[in-house]
Scaffold this motif. Structure first.
Motif, PDB file in Angstrom:
ATOM      1  N   VAL A 201       0.837  -1.196   0.000  1.00 49.42           N
ATOM      2  CA  VAL A 201       0.000   0.000   0.000  1.00 49.42           C
ATOM      3  C   VAL A 201       0.877   1.254   0.000  1.00 49.42           C
ATOM      4  N   TYR A 202       2.177   1.086   0.279  1.00 51.56           N
ATOM      5  CA  TYR A 202       3.123   2.196   0.301  1.00 51.56           C
ATOM      6  C   TYR A 202       4.095   2.106  -0.873  1.00 51.56           C
ATOM      7  N   LEU A 203       4.592   3.258  -1.258  1.00 51.37           N
ATOM      8  CA  LEU A 203       5.501   3.339  -2.399  1.00 51.37           C
ATOM      9  C   LEU A 203       6.807   2.608  -2.124  1.00 51.37           C
ATOM     10  N   TYR A 204       7.328   2.763  -0.905  1.00 57.64           N
ATOM     11  CA  TYR A 204       8.580   2.099  -0.537  1.00 57.64           C
ATOM     12  C   TYR A 204       8.304   1.104   0.578  1.00 57.64           C
ATOM     13  N   THR A 205       8.681  -0.142   0.346  1.00 61.29           N
ATOM     14  CA  THR A 205       8.404  -1.187   1.327  1.00 61.29           C
ATOM     15  C   THR A 205       9.460  -2.281   1.232  1.00 61.29           C
ATOM     16  N   THR A 206       9.669  -2.953   2.343  1.00 63.44           N
ATOM     17  CA  THR A 206      10.556  -4.121   2.365  1.00 63.44           C
ATOM     18  C   THR A 206       9.796  -5.385   1.969  1.00 63.44           C
ATOM     19  N   ASN A 207       8.487  -5.284   1.824  1.00 63.02           N
ATOM     20  CA  ASN A 207       7.660  -6.466   1.561  1.00 63.02           C
ATOM     21  C   ASN A 207       7.729  -6.912   0.107  1.00 63.02           C
ATOM     22  N   PRO A 208       7.469  -8.191  -0.159  1.00 61.04           N
ATOM     23  CA  PRO A 208       7.370  -8.666  -1.538  1.00 61.04           C
ATOM     24  C   PRO A 208       6.072  -8.176  -2.179  1.00 61.04           C
ATOM     25  N   VAL A 226     -11.730  -4.818  12.664  1.00 65.30           N
ATOM     26  CA  VAL A 226     -10.275  -4.680  12.595  1.00 65.30           C
ATOM     27  C   VAL A 226      -9.834  -3.752  13.727  1.00 65.30           C
ATOM     28  N   ALA A 227      -8.569  -3.870  14.104  1.00 67.91           N
ATOM     29  CA  ALA A 227      -8.045  -3.050  15.196  1.00 67.91           C
ATOM     30  C   ALA A 227      -6.639  -2.559  14.885  1.00 67.91           C
ATOM     31  N   ASN A 228      -6.349  -1.351  15.343  1.00 67.33           N
ATOM     32  CA  ASN A 228      -4.987  -0.784  15.358  1.00 67.33           C
ATOM     33  C   ASN A 228      -4.330  -0.724  13.977  1.00 67.33           C
ATOM     34  N   MET A 229      -5.122  -0.436  12.969  1.00 66.24           N
ATOM     35  CA  MET A 229      -4.576  -0.401  11.607  1.00 66.24           C
ATOM     36  C   MET A 229      -3.657   0.797  11.363  1.00 66.24           C
ATOM     37  N   GLU A 230      -3.700   1.807  12.246  1.00 68.13           N
ATOM     38  CA  GLU A 230      -2.836   2.973  12.059  1.00 68.13           C
ATOM     39  C   GLU A 230      -1.371   2.676  12.359  1.00 68.13           C
ATOM     40  N   PHE A 231      -1.103   1.553  13.031  1.00 65.61           N
ATOM     41  CA  PHE A 231       0.263   1.275  13.474  1.00 65.61           C
ATOM     42  C   PHE A 231       1.025   0.480  12.406  1.00 65.61           C
ATOM     43  N   ILE A 232       1.584   1.219  11.466  1.00 66.53           N
ATOM     44  CA  ILE A 232       2.388   0.631  10.396  1.00 66.53           C
ATOM     45  C   ILE A 232       3.857   0.804  10.761  1.00 66.53           C
ATOM     46  N   GLN A 233       4.555  -0.305  10.863  1.00 70.24           N
ATOM     47  CA  GLN A 233       5.963  -0.234  11.235  1.00 70.24           C
ATOM     48  C   GLN A 233       6.824   0.022   9.999  1.00 70.24           C
ATOM     49  N   PHE A 234       7.577   1.094  10.060  1.00 68.87           N
ATOM     50  CA  PHE A 234       8.534   1.401   9.001  1.00 68.87           C
ATOM     51  C   PHE A 234       9.900   0.903   9.463  1.00 68.87           C
ATOM     52  N   HIS A 235      10.443  -0.062   8.731  1.00 69.71           N
ATOM     53  CA  HIS A 235      11.765  -0.560   9.117  1.00 69.71           C
ATOM     54  C   HIS A 235      12.782   0.547   8.861  1.00 69.71           C
ATOM     55  N   LYS A 245      15.601  -3.423  -5.188  1.00 71.14           N
ATOM     56  CA  LYS A 245      14.161  -3.420  -4.943  1.00 71.14           C
ATOM     57  C   LYS A 245      13.854  -4.139  -3.629  1.00 71.14           C
ATOM     58  N   SER A 246      13.304  -3.403  -2.676  1.00 66.72           N
ATOM     59  CA  SER A 246      12.786  -3.992  -1.432  1.00 66.72           C
ATOM     60  C   SER A 246      13.801  -4.900  -0.739  1.00 66.72           C
ATOM     61  N   PHE A 247      15.006  -4.412  -0.542  1.00 64.91           N
ATOM     62  CA  PHE A 247      15.999  -5.245   0.125  1.00 64.91           C
ATOM     63  C   PHE A 247      16.245  -4.719   1.541  1.00 64.91           C
ATOM     64  N   LEU A 248      15.897  -5.533   2.507  1.00 69.21           N
ATOM     65  CA  LEU A 248      15.990  -5.172   3.917  1.00 69.21           C
ATOM     66  C   LEU A 248      17.411  -5.366   4.445  1.00 69.21           C
ATOM     67  N   PRO A 336      24.127   2.529   2.367  1.00 68.01           N
ATOM     68  CA  PRO A 336      23.109   3.582   2.289  1.00 68.01           C
ATOM     69  C   PRO A 336      21.729   2.998   2.600  1.00 68.01           C
ATOM     70  N   VAL A 337      21.008   3.624   3.536  1.00 72.43           N
ATOM     71  CA  VAL A 337      19.717   3.076   3.961  1.00 72.43           C
ATOM     72  C   VAL A 337      18.671   4.183   4.105  1.00 72.43           C
ATOM     73  N   VAL A 338      17.401   3.777   3.963  1.00 71.00           N
ATOM     74  CA  VAL A 338      16.253   4.653   4.223  1.00 71.00           C
ATOM     75  C   VAL A 338      15.177   3.812   4.913  1.00 71.00           C
ATOM     76  N   PRO A 339      14.250   4.455   5.633  1.00 68.69           N
ATOM     77  CA  PRO A 339      13.121   3.697   6.182  1.00 68.69           C
ATOM     78  C   PRO A 339      12.170   3.247   5.066  1.00 68.69           C
ATOM     79  N   ALA A 340      11.450   2.162   5.305  1.00 70.26           N
ATOM     80  CA  ALA A 340      10.460   1.674   4.347  1.00 70.26           C
ATOM     81  C   ALA A 340       9.371   0.919   5.101  1.00 70.26           C
ATOM     82  N   ALA A 341       8.152   0.962   4.580  1.00 70.55           N
ATOM     83  CA  ALA A 341       7.037   0.253   5.211  1.00 70.55           C
ATOM     84  C   ALA A 341       7.393  -1.224   5.338  1.00 70.55           C
TER      85      ALA A 341
END
Length: 542
Positions: A201-208, A226-235, A245-248, A336-341
């Motif tokens: 759902v996010y432009l940048y993510t570590t997910n497949p 559903v509960a607590n959907m606002e809590f999205i962890q950005f690595h 691409k999406s490499f953690l 070099p690193v950045v946060p990602a969903a």
């Protein structure tokens, strides 16, 4: 129509574990959108948190989890998961998972990650998910009671009486065979959503690419809270490179001494938190986001090069190889690193047996909100949660008496046609992910959330029209689900008028004295949608 005792939707660690626990006495159908190993679990690097060391205690692990969860963890659930951590890891060892051992072979090597007060992360080098998935997937493939349907994506759940909660129950699902282009009907005594998270759902993510929130969206449409959907962890640390691409970059790099630096080599984490690089993920991600925006830089750098090269090569071989392919030698250079969903702490509300609000529908893994993670997941608790609740689900299902599965109606395509053009799907997918990143990211404001909701409402009408008039395909199903999950995230974020854990609002920077979960109820919402759109062309209830 095909009938099974249990239908498992999703092939990550939660789904595979459940299938193996049930297969000796139940017929299982396990469906997966792509190949059996295409899941977020497969890409998990760090490991599994468990109380294994002599100097560790259950109470310490519980306390670390509660602190990270910022007051929203369920204490009973947290204790339940932690107390079952050792036996869960032992089960994996018995299955043959090749966890990394100490150099002297005296036992298993345990690493430490952010938020943990002890070394308690058992791992298989820096590719734990891969090792666990490969081991369990091979057993699943060979088991005669497990039918694996690859390249099958669930469209919607089938329920008995959708508008009668008292007598309603889940009867199975409509599933698109993506290779044949046909929707098949699968009936089951019990259906389990093990579909993973919604990072896409996010432009940048570590997910497949498969992480499109399918289980949460289907469960919500079927009437589950559903509960607590606002809590999205950005690595905090996703590799920043145009070809990556999406490499953690696993938490364990910081756990083993990795230091976060600005482009000029200055260390900055001690200025943000006394725990520095070992602070919980939400703290580190916000610190990086702050430094990037303050200084106008594209990334920060994670430096482990001060450790011996042999140590780096033995502990982080996967990261070393991938970075080396991109001309980065992590034994000599910073990464070099950045946060990602990265992870959704919320999901479908479940009890201690993984039951949802809909009888005979379960949710496990990242699709579920068990109460373990609260407002921020402690590193490496997710794989543990997958297995503990998969086993709890199996026990609950095995105690049930068998029931008859009624004949279910076929998927109705009599009033739909082939899409004349599918650019609408591509365009809306791109627009959704971009505005979610810009407006509903690490730092939020009321204005940004309002803008996001406005765009969601516009896209929802377009996607609803497309879904109602044209034959479904995988991209349309995923876009429909992502749009639904995006709305749930934004609605939840709008309801939380404070900053807590992973939800940080510039309009409400303080944390309220009482921690209250955000719970969304679908009934009123769907009566409104029915009024807006009229009756749906397709029925998903028998």
């Amino acid at each position: 129509m095909r009938k099974f005792d249990v239908l498992i939707i999703g092939s990550g660690l939660a789904g595979l574990t459940l299938a193996l626990h049930l297969a000796s006495t139940r017929s299982i159908c396990l469906i997966t959108k792509r190949e059996l190993n295409d899941s977020s679990s497969h890409w998990a690097q760090g490991g599994i948190a468990a109380v294994l060391a002599d100097d560790d205690t259950i109470e310490a692990h519980i306390q670390d989890t509660l602190i990270a969860g910022a007051g929203l963890c369920d204490p009973e659930v947290t204790r339940f998961v932690v107390e079952h951590s050792r036996e869960t890891v032992q089960w994996l060892i018995d299955q043959g998972v090749p966890f990394t051992r100490e150099d002297d072979n005296s036992g298993f090597h345990l690493t430490r990650e952010g938020g943990h007060s002890r070394r308690r992360i058992i791992h298989a080098a820096d590719a734990t998910g891969h090792a666990v998935q490969e081991t369990l997937a091979e057993k699943v493939r060979r088991h005669p009671n497990i039918t694996v349907l690859e390249h099958h994506i669930a469209v919607d759940l089938i329920t008995a009486k959708k508008n009668d909660r008292r007598n309603n129950r889940c009867l199975g699902a409509y599933v698109l065979d993506q290779q044949q282009g046909k929707v098949v009907t699968i009936g089951a005594q019990n259906t389990v959503l093990a579909t993973g998270g919604a990072g896409k759902v996010y432009l940048y993510t570590t997910n497949p690419d498969v992480a499109t929130g399918d289980g949460v969206a289907m469960g919500w449409r079927a009437g589950c809270r559903v509960a607590n959907m606002e809590f999205i962890q950005f690595h905090p640390t996703c590799l920043y490179h145009p070809q990556a691409k999406s490499f953690l970059i696993t938490e364990a790099v910081r756990g083993e001494g990795g230091i976060l630096k600005l482009p000029d080599g200055t260390r900055f984490m001690p200025e943000h938190d006394e725990r520095a690089e070992l602070a919980p993920r939400d703290v580190v991600a916000r610190a990086i986001d702050y430094e990037m925006k303050k200084r106008g830089i594209d990334c920060v750098y994670l430096d482990i090069s001060h450790r011996p090269a042999d140590f780096i090569l033995s502990h982080f071989p996967t990261i070393y190889r991938r970075c080396f392919e991109l001309s980065i030698d992590i034994t000599k250079q910073p990464i070099p690193v950045v946060p990602a969903a990265h992870y959704s702490c919320g999901g479908l509300m479940t009890d201690m047996n993984s039951r949802t609000d809909l009888p005979h529908l379960y949710a496990i893994g990242e699709a579920a909100c068990t109460g373990l993670h609260g407002a921020n997941r402690l590193a490496s608790n997710s794989l543990l949660e997958c297995m503990v609740f998969a086993r709890a689900t199996a026990i609950d299902i095995l105690t049930q008496r068998g029931m008859e599965i009624p004949e279910l109606p076929d998927w109705d395509e009599s009033r739909v046609t082939d899409a004349d053009e599918e650019i609408v799907i591509t365009h809306n997918w791109s627009e959704l992910r971009r505005f979610m990143w810009n407006y509903v990211g690490i730092v939020r404001t009321n204005k940004r959330l309002t803008r996001a909701m406005h765009r969601i409402n516009l896209l929802r009408d377009e996607v609803h029209e497309f879904y109602s008039n044209f034959r479904v395909n995988g991209d349309l199903i995923e876009l429909r689900n992502l749009l639904q999950v995006a709305e749930l995230i934004v609605r939840s974020a709008m309801e939380r008028q404070e900053s807590r854990g992973l939800h940080y609002s510039k309009d409400y920077p303080e944390m309220l004295p009482e921690a209250i979960p955000t719970v969304l109820e679908p009934s009123n919402y769907y009566s409104l949608l029915d009024h807006m759109h009229g009756r749906r062309k397709r029925k998903t209830s028998a």
